[in-house]
Design an enzyme around this catalytic site. Structure first.
Site, mmCIF file in Angstrom:
data_model
loop_
_atom_site.group_PDB
_atom_site.id
_atom_site.type_symbol
_atom_site.label_atom_id
_atom_site.label_comp_id
_atom_site.label_asym_id
_atom_site.label_seq_id
_atom_site.Cartn_x
_atom_site.Cartn_y
_atom_site.Cartn_z
ATOM 1 N N GLY A 163 0.826 -1.203 0.000
ATOM 2 C CA GLY A 163 0.000 0.000 0.000
ATOM 3 C C GLY A 163 0.858 1.250 0.000
ATOM 4 O O GLY A 163 0.712 2.130 -0.851
ATOM 5 N N GLU B 211 -6.103 -4.009 0.348
ATOM 6 C CA GLU B 211 -5.914 -5.464 0.316
ATOM 7 C C GLU B 211 -7.053 -6.158 -0.437
ATOM 8 O O GLU B 211 -6.820 -7.107 -1.188
ATOM 9 C CB GLU B 211 -5.793 -5.984 1.755
ATOM 10 C CG GLU B 211 -4.539 -5.472 2.450
ATOM 11 C CD GLU B 211 -4.720 -5.103 3.914
ATOM 12 O OE1 GLU B 211 -3.796 -4.502 4.491
ATOM 13 O OE2 GLU B 211 -5.791 -5.410 4.483
#
Lengths: 200, 200, 200, 200
Positions: free
Chosen positions: C103, C167
């Site tokens: 991320g 995710e």
């Protein structure tokens, strides 16, 4: 390559029993040296594990796998144990012990993990071949094993490939630590058995 | 329980070196027996692995972990190796070998996996303590180890907990198999080294 | 803590369907943005994977787990796939592709792994939220996802905890990549099926 | 096969965005149906998890991987969570909950695990597509998802390969369950953050 090639012109290599005999001799010599020179360190390591709030194990490659065998047994003993890298392993903290093994004592991920554990207030217990390594320097409990590290491929310490002898020793030391902790716990085998995983 | 309780009124238990000495003696006796009585079986197992298209390893609990140590080394040797249960492990088929270990020879998941491997046309290689077990019955290569199985907690064969002696033997046999396959491959240590994982 | 405490004096929280609805709306908005602005990047990533000699996946935490779902499917497609950290994962090299997700694009182990992959001659494919991160800088194929990174707990980008939205997106992008590669392979479902693990 | 072959004479297949769009539409329709028809079941499942002494997750293949994402989040929430198959996972018992997922509801290892959990006094929570399956029959908390199971490759329920849609739904339901448990726990994001693994 999916099969080991053999050169038919060379004489037949020694059988597997010759290899097993070599390994046993190396393991015996190494553990003898540990027993002679490191008895106090081993007892200190057992004491550190016995007093841990929780035990975390961390290793790379085959010594990491060997520590997983130790981790499973310590769980059978009723201790709270986590393998670093497992999905449900929480953060380490004060009162916890990180048990780690690195032949060279310089494996980056291990040194970083050990540093982080110390910063988080945990103790670190190390099995290594390198008394002067960064990893050995920060420990509260260290056992130095006179076996070749993974990076030593000279064959002078061991005729085995890379860190084979060290990794075998880690596994056997782990089982010796367990055996001693089991004896001092006073639990019978039948008390440990119900803790084995029952869903596989 | 997060710490091993000690009863301060009892005498101090023997140290870790006593446990290590016990383990070494049991391992030595067991591997001696294997070397004396099972030399041909070991060579047969090495031959089976050497001729495999791909090698799959399957085990439960600590003997499964021990086989992972073997699997990593066989990969270092240049063989194509998969651990059953890993995310990218494909289906087994003709020409493949399933290497498995079960002290009792009756572990359900192992017996089912071995049956499935045979049905898929693969060979099965087994390390077990039980010559008469279902697992030993279907094998093309079997090594019987005179160590206590996990279910034997009587202490008559080994003073260690459960299958400890068997699991130690599986690890050492795996390394002896690797060492022999390495010698017959003619590869130097420096040829194996570049195969080690380089992303961790 | 082994159970979630509730304060009985507070009004009942919204049910699970409210949470599911929130997640779906966030996922829809994020994937819409990716489809609008990153279509070429996605096709470039698919092309990179399709031309790989072998695919290695590497991730930390939940985005690493999501990539394991992708890895399994790519194996079903007949590709050679390895999860970094698995016991039998070999060294990466020329012609290989490292597929990774972070991320923040700054996760130490991921950046180190990606650097090592580039040095070893492999290509790196990245899914990240951070176009300006170290990870995005070295890539041959990068997809930037407008979702909160794990370190962003401000709640401004997503009402979900930490990197949840990222995710979820990694998992769905992985499945979209697989679906496209499957279509272009021309294989039927019945051709993929025999590759599923048959020993569990 | 190490690369996806393309037949250059066929027209270019649709891009990855077309696949992503398809997946999103299928996911939306499936979760809509769950929200409309299974709201009480979802709340019941959340309640079961909230009251668990410890939570064990068990799955095979990709739905098992999806449950690992859920397991990590539930650990972040402060719950005691174990993944079946992990080295340190202990025996399940009274007060514990086994959270499992199986598209068909007939996966042998899952059904056996669920049976064993019930026998050990634990509750079982199931996500499945098959209301009439053996797994659904023994549950205390079951959520039926109208998605194709892995064994259904007819393409009538989903255009995706095998159980893809089910596995995506398992992951999103797991995150919705977490989100709801988080809201009812009253904990802030900053209270969860220190539980993340700090040794990797």
């Amino acid at each position: 390559m999916t099969a080991v090639d053999r050169d038919v012109s060379t004489p037949s290599p020694p059988g597997v029993t010759a290899s097993l005999s070599l390994i046993l001799e190396e393991v015996r010599a190494t553990t003898d040296a540990v027993m002679t020179h490191r008895a106090d360190d081993l007892d200190n390591l057992a004491e550190t594990l016995a007093n841990a709030r929780r035990i975390f194990v961390l290793g790379a490659g085959r010594s990491g796998i060997a520590l997983q065998m130790t981790a499973m047994r310590l769980m059978h003993l009723g201790l709270t144990v986590h393998v670093v890298g497992d999905v449900t392993t929480p953060a380490i903290g004060p009162g916890d012990v990180l048990l780690t093994a690195s032949g060279s004592g310089t494996t980056t991920s291990i040194v970083r993990g050990a540093d982080a554990a110390v910063k988080a207030g945990a103790k670190v217990a190390v099995i290594t071949t390198a008394a002067a390594s960064p990893l050995a320097a920060l420990d509260t409990a260290v056992v130095v094993v006179p076996a070749a590290g993974k990076l030593d491929r000279s064959g002078t310490v061991s005729a085995q490939y890379a860190g084979g002898l060290f990794e075998q020793t880690v596994m056997l030391l782990g089982d010796a630590l367990f055996h001693s902790l089991w004896l001092r716990s006073g639990q019978s085998a039948d008390e440990l058995w119900p803790r084995h995983s029952n869903l596989e």
